[in-house]
Design an enzyme around this catalytic site. Structure first.
Site, mmCIF file in Angstrom:
data_model
loop_
_atom_site.group_PDB
_atom_site.id
_atom_site.type_symbol
_atom_site.label_atom_id
_atom_site.label_comp_id
_atom_site.label_asym_id
_atom_site.label_seq_id
_atom_site.Cartn_x
_atom_site.Cartn_y
_atom_site.Cartn_z
ATOM 1 N N SER A 233 -2.814 -7.871 2.895
ATOM 2 C CA SER A 233 -3.052 -7.726 4.330
ATOM 3 C C SER A 233 -3.409 -9.076 4.953
ATOM 4 O O SER A 233 -2.976 -9.376 6.073
ATOM 5 C CB SER A 233 -4.195 -6.734 4.583
ATOM 6 O OG SER A 233 -3.859 -5.473 4.071
ATOM 7 N N ARG B 281 -1.517 -5.693 -8.305
ATOM 8 C CA ARG B 281 -0.400 -6.570 -7.972
ATOM 9 C C ARG B 281 -0.125 -7.533 -9.110
ATOM 10 O O ARG B 281 0.968 -7.612 -9.631
ATOM 11 C CB ARG B 281 -0.722 -7.390 -6.711
ATOM 12 C CG ARG B 281 -0.573 -6.606 -5.456
ATOM 13 C CD ARG B 281 -1.231 -7.290 -4.311
ATOM 14 N NE ARG B 281 -2.676 -7.207 -4.444
ATOM 15 C CZ ARG B 281 -3.520 -7.447 -3.469
ATOM 16 N NH1 ARG B 281 -3.063 -7.825 -2.294
ATOM 17 N NH2 ARG B 281 -4.808 -7.325 -3.654
ATOM 18 N N LYS C 212 -18.337 -5.375 6.777
ATOM 19 C CA LYS C 212 -17.131 -6.091 6.356
ATOM 20 C C LYS C 212 -16.263 -6.287 7.605
ATOM 21 O O LYS C 212 -15.713 -5.327 8.134
ATOM 22 C CB LYS C 212 -16.386 -5.278 5.293
ATOM 23 C CG LYS C 212 -15.376 -6.115 4.558
ATOM 24 C CD LYS C 212 -14.774 -5.401 3.368
ATOM 25 C CE LYS C 212 -13.636 -6.240 2.819
ATOM 26 N NZ LYS C 212 -12.862 -5.557 1.830
ATOM 27 N N HIS D 94 0.845 -1.207 0.000
ATOM 28 C CA HIS D 94 0.000 0.000 0.000
ATOM 29 C C HIS D 94 0.881 1.258 0.000
ATOM 30 O O HIS D 94 0.624 2.215 -0.730
ATOM 31 C CB HIS D 94 -0.878 0.065 1.255
ATOM 32 C CG HIS D 94 -1.931 -1.002 1.358
ATOM 33 N ND1 HIS D 94 -2.058 -1.822 2.458
ATOM 34 C CD2 HIS D 94 -2.937 -1.365 0.512
ATOM 35 C CE1 HIS D 94 -3.095 -2.643 2.289
ATOM 36 N NE2 HIS D 94 -3.634 -2.388 1.113
HETATM 37 P P1 ADP Z 1 -9.897 -3.574 -0.533
HETATM 38 O O1 ADP Z 1 -10.718 -4.269 0.504
HETATM 39 O O2 ADP Z 1 -10.533 -2.335 -1.096
HETATM 40 O O3 ADP Z 1 -9.342 -4.478 -1.614
HETATM 41 P P2 ADP Z 1 -7.157 -3.395 0.417
HETATM 42 O O4 ADP Z 1 -6.663 -2.640 1.596
HETATM 43 O O5 ADP Z 1 -6.964 -4.868 0.427
HETATM 44 O O6 ADP Z 1 -8.688 -2.995 0.302
HETATM 45 O O7 ADP Z 1 -6.510 -2.822 -0.914
HETATM 46 C C1 ADP Z 1 -6.648 -1.491 -1.312
HETATM 47 C C2 ADP Z 1 -6.003 -1.305 -2.662
HETATM 48 O O8 ADP Z 1 -4.602 -1.534 -2.564
HETATM 49 C C3 ADP Z 1 -6.488 -2.257 -3.754
HETATM 50 O O9 ADP Z 1 -6.476 -1.570 -4.998
HETATM 51 C C4 ADP Z 1 -5.456 -3.347 -3.762
HETATM 52 O O10 ADP Z 1 -5.379 -3.987 -5.032
HETATM 53 C C5 ADP Z 1 -4.210 -2.544 -3.478
HETATM 54 N N1 ADP Z 1 -3.168 -3.344 -2.860
HETATM 55 C C6 ADP Z 1 -3.242 -4.172 -1.818
HETATM 56 N N2 ADP Z 1 -2.049 -4.764 -1.552
HETATM 57 C C7 ADP Z 1 -1.188 -4.279 -2.477
HETATM 58 C C8 ADP Z 1 0.183 -4.509 -2.792
HETATM 59 N N3 ADP Z 1 0.931 -5.386 -2.110
HETATM 60 N N4 ADP Z 1 0.710 -3.826 -3.822
HETATM 61 C C9 ADP Z 1 -0.051 -2.967 -4.537
HETATM 62 N N5 ADP Z 1 -1.345 -2.719 -4.331
HETATM 63 C C10 ADP Z 1 -1.913 -3.365 -3.315
#
Ligand code: ADP
Length: 156
Positions: A128, A90, A41, A17
């Protein structure tokens, strides 16, 4: 002023992130990192914890703001005067879901563009949920998340 929003669960924030945020801030005057407060959620960390961890890691980045939202992202984005929604990609596996969401959001608010940033390859496997599983099983997560998250995971 060009304002973008980066929405997500951030449960918890990972180095992936943060990599996306660093890339995105080069193109905007302000980036609002918007934490989904949606109570249905189930999240591992409370909204307050998710926000405080983000604030701690982003405190030296003046263009970044941390906020929370409930309900439709596009409504919140409109209210905040946002012109772009930032999402991270990703791998190909992210594409289907992200594509669907971007098109749906565009249908609702055609003047807000979704912009994708590709993470550094070293974070391309990182999520995460992966971090939570490793921490839960007693593994070391310090190469995946910032120090404040390592601390919070240990506390839990
Ligand atoms: P959500 O529940 O909206 O998917 P996340 O916190 O899991 O929330 O992810 C938020 C955004 O960050 C999404 O666009 C996800 O694809 C991106 N994201 C999550 N992990 C990574 C990572 N390791 N590298 C790049 N983008 C990421």
């Amino acid at each position: 002023m060009k304002v973008a929003i980066y929405p997500g669960s951030f449960d918890p924030v990972t180095n992936g992130h943060l990599d996306v945020i660093k890339r995105a801030q080069k193109f905007f005057d302000k980036v609002i990192v918007a934490v989904i407060a949606n109570p249905e959620k189930d999240s591992y960390f409370s909204l307050e914890d998710r926000m405080s961890m983000l604030k701690e890691c982003l405190k030296d980045m003046p263009k970044i703001e941390v906020d929370a939202f409930n309900g439709l992202l596009v409504d919140f984005a409109k209210k905040m005067g946002v012109s772009a929604i930032i999402r991270g990609l990703r791998a190909v596996s992210d594409f289907d879901y992200e594509f669907q969401m971007a098109i749906t959001n565009r249908k609702m608010k055609p003047d807000i563009e979704t912009v994708f940033f590709m993470t550094d390859y070293k974070y391309s496997y990182l999520s995460s949920s992966f971090v939570k599983q490793i921490a839960h099983l007693g593994g070391d997560v310090k190469e995946f998340v910032p120090p404040v998250v390592v601390r919070k995971l240990k506390e839990k």
